[in-house]
Design a protein around this motif. Structure first.
Motif, PDB file in Angstrom:
ATOM      1  N   SER A 132       0.843  -1.204   0.000  1.00  0.00           N
ATOM      2  CA  SER A 132       0.000   0.000   0.000  1.00  0.00           C
ATOM      3  C   SER A 132       0.871   1.245   0.000  1.00  0.00           C
ATOM      4  O   SER A 132       0.604   2.220  -0.719  1.00  0.00           O
ATOM      5  CB  SER A 132      -0.920   0.010   1.224  1.00  0.00           C
ATOM      6  N   ALA A 133       1.925   1.217   0.803  1.00  0.00           N
ATOM      7  CA  ALA A 133       2.842   2.354   0.859  1.00  0.00           C
ATOM      8  C   ALA A 133       3.576   2.531  -0.464  1.00  0.00           C
ATOM      9  O   ALA A 133       3.795   3.666  -0.917  1.00  0.00           O
ATOM     10  CB  ALA A 133       3.834   2.162   2.002  1.00  0.00           C
ATOM     11  N   LEU A 134       3.965   1.422  -1.090  1.00  0.00           N
ATOM     12  CA  LEU A 134       4.632   1.515  -2.390  1.00  0.00           C
ATOM     13  C   LEU A 134       3.714   2.149  -3.424  1.00  0.00           C
ATOM     14  O   LEU A 134       4.160   2.956  -4.254  1.00  0.00           O
ATOM     15  CB  LEU A 134       5.068   0.129  -2.861  1.00  0.00           C
ATOM     16  N   ASN A 135       2.427   1.817  -3.374  1.00  0.00           N
ATOM     17  CA  ASN A 135       1.476   2.438  -4.297  1.00  0.00           C
ATOM     18  C   ASN A 135       1.429   3.955  -4.086  1.00  0.00           C
ATOM     19  O   ASN A 135       1.352   4.726  -5.050  1.00  0.00           O
ATOM     20  CB  ASN A 135       0.086   1.838  -4.103  1.00  0.00           C
ATOM     21  N   ALA A 136       1.470   4.386  -2.832  1.00  0.00           N
ATOM     22  CA  ALA A 136       1.473   5.823  -2.541  1.00  0.00           C
ATOM     23  C   ALA A 136       2.748   6.478  -3.074  1.00  0.00           C
ATOM     24  O   ALA A 136       2.712   7.575  -3.649  1.00  0.00           O
ATOM     25  CB  ALA A 136       1.337   6.056  -1.036  1.00  0.00           C
ATOM     26  N   VAL A 137       3.888   5.789  -2.903  1.00  0.00           N
ATOM     27  CA  VAL A 137       5.153   6.292  -3.434  1.00  0.00           C
ATOM     28  C   VAL A 137       5.073   6.414  -4.955  1.00  0.00           C
ATOM     29  O   VAL A 137       5.477   7.425  -5.545  1.00  0.00           O
ATOM     30  CB  VAL A 137       6.313   5.363  -3.031  1.00  0.00           C
ATOM     31  N   GLY A 138       4.542   5.360  -5.601  1.00  0.00           N
ATOM     32  CA  GLY A 138       4.452   5.371  -7.060  1.00  0.00           C
ATOM     33  C   GLY A 138       3.568   6.479  -7.586  1.00  0.00           C
ATOM     34  O   GLY A 138       3.880   7.101  -8.613  1.00  0.00           O
ATOM     35  N   LYS A 139       2.469   6.742  -6.896  1.00  0.00           N
ATOM     36  CA  LYS A 139       1.575   7.826  -7.326  1.00  0.00           C
ATOM     37  C   LYS A 139       2.285   9.176  -7.233  1.00  0.00           C
ATOM     38  O   LYS A 139       2.185  10.013  -8.146  1.00  0.00           O
ATOM     39  CB  LYS A 139       0.309   7.827  -6.462  1.00  0.00           C
ATOM     40  N   SER A 140       3.019   9.388  -6.152  1.00  0.00           N
ATOM     41  CA  SER A 140       3.762  10.645  -6.018  1.00  0.00           C
ATOM     42  C   SER A 140       4.868  10.755  -7.055  1.00  0.00           C
ATOM     43  O   SER A 140       5.108  11.831  -7.620  1.00  0.00           O
ATOM     44  CB  SER A 140       4.357  10.757  -4.607  1.00  0.00           C
ATOM     45  N   LEU A 141       5.551   9.646  -7.334  1.00  0.00           N
ATOM     46  CA  LEU A 141       6.593   9.661  -8.362  1.00  0.00           C
ATOM     47  C   LEU A 141       6.003  10.018  -9.726  1.00  0.00           C
ATOM     48  O   LEU A 141       6.627  10.736 -10.514  1.00  0.00           O
ATOM     49  CB  LEU A 141       7.290   8.303  -8.433  1.00  0.00           C
ATOM     50  N   ALA A 142       4.806   9.502 -10.013  1.00  0.00           N
ATOM     51  CA  ALA A 142       4.161   9.813 -11.291  1.00  0.00           C
ATOM     52  C   ALA A 142       3.947  11.313 -11.442  1.00  0.00           C
ATOM     53  O   ALA A 142       4.124  11.880 -12.527  1.00  0.00           O
ATOM     54  CB  ALA A 142       2.832   9.070 -11.402  1.00  0.00           C
ATOM     55  N   ILE A 143       3.587  11.956 -10.347  1.00  0.00           N
ATOM     56  CA  ILE A 143       3.366  13.400 -10.379  1.00  0.00           C
ATOM     57  C   ILE A 143       4.697  14.147 -10.490  1.00  0.00           C
ATOM     58  O   ILE A 143       4.860  15.049 -11.309  1.00  0.00           O
ATOM     59  CB  ILE A 143       2.593  13.840  -9.122  1.00  0.00           C
ATOM     60  N   ASP A 144       5.660  13.758  -9.682  1.00  0.00           N
ATOM     61  CA  ASP A 144       6.928  14.477  -9.624  1.00  0.00           C
ATOM     62  C   ASP A 144       7.811  14.264 -10.852  1.00  0.00           C
ATOM     63  O   ASP A 144       8.653  15.115 -11.170  1.00  0.00           O
ATOM     64  CB  ASP A 144       7.703  14.080  -8.368  1.00  0.00           C
ATOM     65  N   LEU A 145       7.634  13.138 -11.542  1.00  0.00           N
ATOM     66  CA  LEU A 145       8.458  12.845 -12.719  1.00  0.00           C
ATOM     67  C   LEU A 145       7.772  13.210 -14.035  1.00  0.00           C
ATOM     68  O   LEU A 145       8.367  13.053 -15.102  1.00  0.00           O
ATOM     69  CB  LEU A 145       8.836  11.357 -12.738  1.00  0.00           C
ATOM     70  N   GLN A 146       6.554  13.695 -13.953  1.00  0.00           N
ATOM     71  CA  GLN A 146       5.815  14.001 -15.182  1.00  0.00           C
ATOM     72  C   GLN A 146       6.524  15.052 -16.033  1.00  0.00           C
ATOM     73  O   GLN A 146       6.607  14.928 -17.256  1.00  0.00           O
ATOM     74  CB  GLN A 146       4.400  14.459 -14.852  1.00  0.00           C
ATOM     75  N   ALA A 147       7.073  16.072 -15.384  1.00  0.00           N
ATOM     76  CA  ALA A 147       7.742  17.135 -16.126  1.00  0.00           C
ATOM     77  C   ALA A 147       8.976  16.625 -16.863  1.00  0.00           C
ATOM     78  O   ALA A 147       9.383  17.207 -17.874  1.00  0.00           O
ATOM     79  CB  ALA A 147       8.132  18.266 -15.174  1.00  0.00           C
ATOM     80  N   ARG A 148       9.558  15.526 -16.391  1.00  0.00           N
ATOM     81  CA  ARG A 148      10.709  14.927 -17.065  1.00  0.00           C
ATOM     82  C   ARG A 148      10.287  14.031 -18.231  1.00  0.00           C
ATOM     83  O   ARG A 148      11.130  13.523 -18.963  1.00  0.00           O
ATOM     84  CB  ARG A 148      11.517  14.077 -16.083  1.00  0.00           C
ATOM     85  N   GLY A 149       8.967  13.774 -18.336  1.00  0.00           N
ATOM     86  CA  GLY A 149       8.475  12.889 -19.387  1.00  0.00           C
ATOM     87  C   GLY A 149       8.546  11.423 -19.035  1.00  0.00           C
ATOM     88  O   GLY A 149       8.521  10.555 -19.911  1.00  0.00           O
ATOM     89  N   VAL A 150       8.608  11.116 -17.732  1.00  0.00           N
ATOM     90  CA  VAL A 150       8.724   9.743 -17.256  1.00  0.00           C
ATOM     91  C   VAL A 150       7.354   9.232 -16.813  1.00  0.00           C
ATOM     92  O   VAL A 150       6.697   9.856 -15.968  1.00  0.00           O
ATOM     93  CB  VAL A 150       9.706   9.643 -16.075  1.00  0.00           C
ATOM     94  N   ALA A 151       6.923   8.104 -17.376  1.00  0.00           N
ATOM     95  CA  ALA A 151       5.634   7.499 -17.022  1.00  0.00           C
ATOM     96  C   ALA A 151       5.853   6.370 -16.022  1.00  0.00           C
ATOM     97  O   ALA A 151       6.806   5.594 -16.140  1.00  0.00           O
ATOM     98  CB  ALA A 151       4.938   6.967 -18.267  1.00  0.00           C
TER      99      ALA A 151
END
Length: 230
Positions: free
Chosen positions: A157-176
Motif C-alpha cells: 500500500s505504501a509503495l502504491n502511494a510512493v508510485g503515485k507521487s513519483l508519477a506526479i513528480d516525474l511528469q515534467a521529465r516525461g517519465v511514465a
C-alpha cells in the motif's frame, strides 16, 4: 540503438523472466541482484548474450550503493527502470504476534528502496522513460477481504502511494510510472500452486509498460492490463 532496461531482483522468478524476455527482444539489460556471481541462470544468460547483458551487484538494504549504480550508468538514459525486488517478510504470524522488527526489513526493501533508488537514478531517466514498480493486489485496501499479512500488505500500500507521487513528480521529465500486480505467479514466493507462470505474467506486464503514457502514469494495473482499485 537498443533500448536500455535496468531490472532489480534479476536473479530469480519474475525479475529473471523480465531479463529473458527483454534480452530476446534485443534490449541491453542491466541485471541487478545481491550476488550476481552466485546467480547461475544469470551467468548462463550472460554467456548467451555477452554484448547485451550487464550484471551488477546491488544490495537494496544499503542505499549508499544507489549512488554507485548511478555512477556506473554514467550519462546513459534508461528506457525502462523495473523495480521488481521485494520481500514478503514473516509468514504465519497472527494478530497479536507482530513485533517492530517484523516490519523493518519489509518496509526498507519494499518501500524505501524503490523510492530512494528512483531518486538516485533520476538523472538517468528522461523523456519517454518508463518506471515500473512491482506492487501487489495485496496492497489494495479495497480488495482486502481476508486481513492478516500486515507487514507485506502495508508495504505494498505504501509503495502504491510512493508510485503515485513519483508519477506526479516525474511528469515534467516525461517519465511514465506504472504500479503493477504480477498476478499469483509460480515463483519461490508464489509457490508451485500459483495460477500463472512467470512467462505469462511478464509478457502481460511488458505489454502494459510498452502501452504506458503520461496520461496513464500513476495507475495501478493487473498484469493483464486491467486497472485495479486502490
Amino acid at each position: 540503438m537498443a533500448n536500455l532496461t535496468l531490472i532489480t531482483g534479476a536473479n530469480r522468478g519474475i525479475g529473471l523472466e523480465f531479463c529473458r524476455q527483454y534480452l530476446r527482444h534485443g534490449d541491453t539489460v542491466i541485471a541487478c541482484c545481491r550476488h550476481p556471481e552466485q546467480a547461475e541462470t544469470l551467468q548462463q544468460l550472460a554467456e548467451q548474450y555477452p554484448s547485451q547483458l550487464e550484471l551488477v551487484a546491488l544490495e537494496l538494504a544499503e542505499p549508499a550503493q544507489f549512488d554507485s549504480l548511478s555512477a556506473y550508468l554514467g550519462e546513459r538514459t534508461l528506457d525502462r527502470l523495473i523495480l521488481n525486488a521485494g520481500v514478503y517478510g514473516p509468514k504465519g504470524l497472527a494478530f497479536g504476534e507482530y513485533q517492530p522488527e517484523h516490519f523493518e526489513l519489509v518496509m526498507r526493501i519494499n518501500v524505501a528502496a524503490p523510492m530512494l533508488l528512483t531518486q538516485a537514478l533520476a538523472a538517468n531517466l528522461g523523456q519517454g522513460s518508463k518506471l515500473a514498480l512491482l506492487s501487489s493486489k495485496m496492497g489494495s485496501i479495497t480488495d482486502n477481504g481476508s486481513g492478516g499479512s500486515y507487514a507485506y500488505r502495508a508495504s505494498k500500500s505504501a509503495l502504491n502511494a510512493v508510485g503515485k507521487s513519483l508519477a506526479i513528480d516525474l511528469q515534467a521529465r516525461g517519465v511514465a510510472v506504472a504500479l503493477l500486480h504480477p498476478g499469483w505467479v509460480q515463483t519461490d514466493m508464489g509457490g508451485p500452486n500459483a495460477w500463472i507462470t512467470a512467462e505469462v505474467s511478464v509478457r502481460g506486464m511488458r505489454h502494459v509498460i510498452e502501452q504506458l503514457t503520461l496520461v496513464d502514469s500513476g495507475t495501478f494495473y493487473n498484469y493483464d492490463g486491467t486497472e485495479l482499485p486502490w
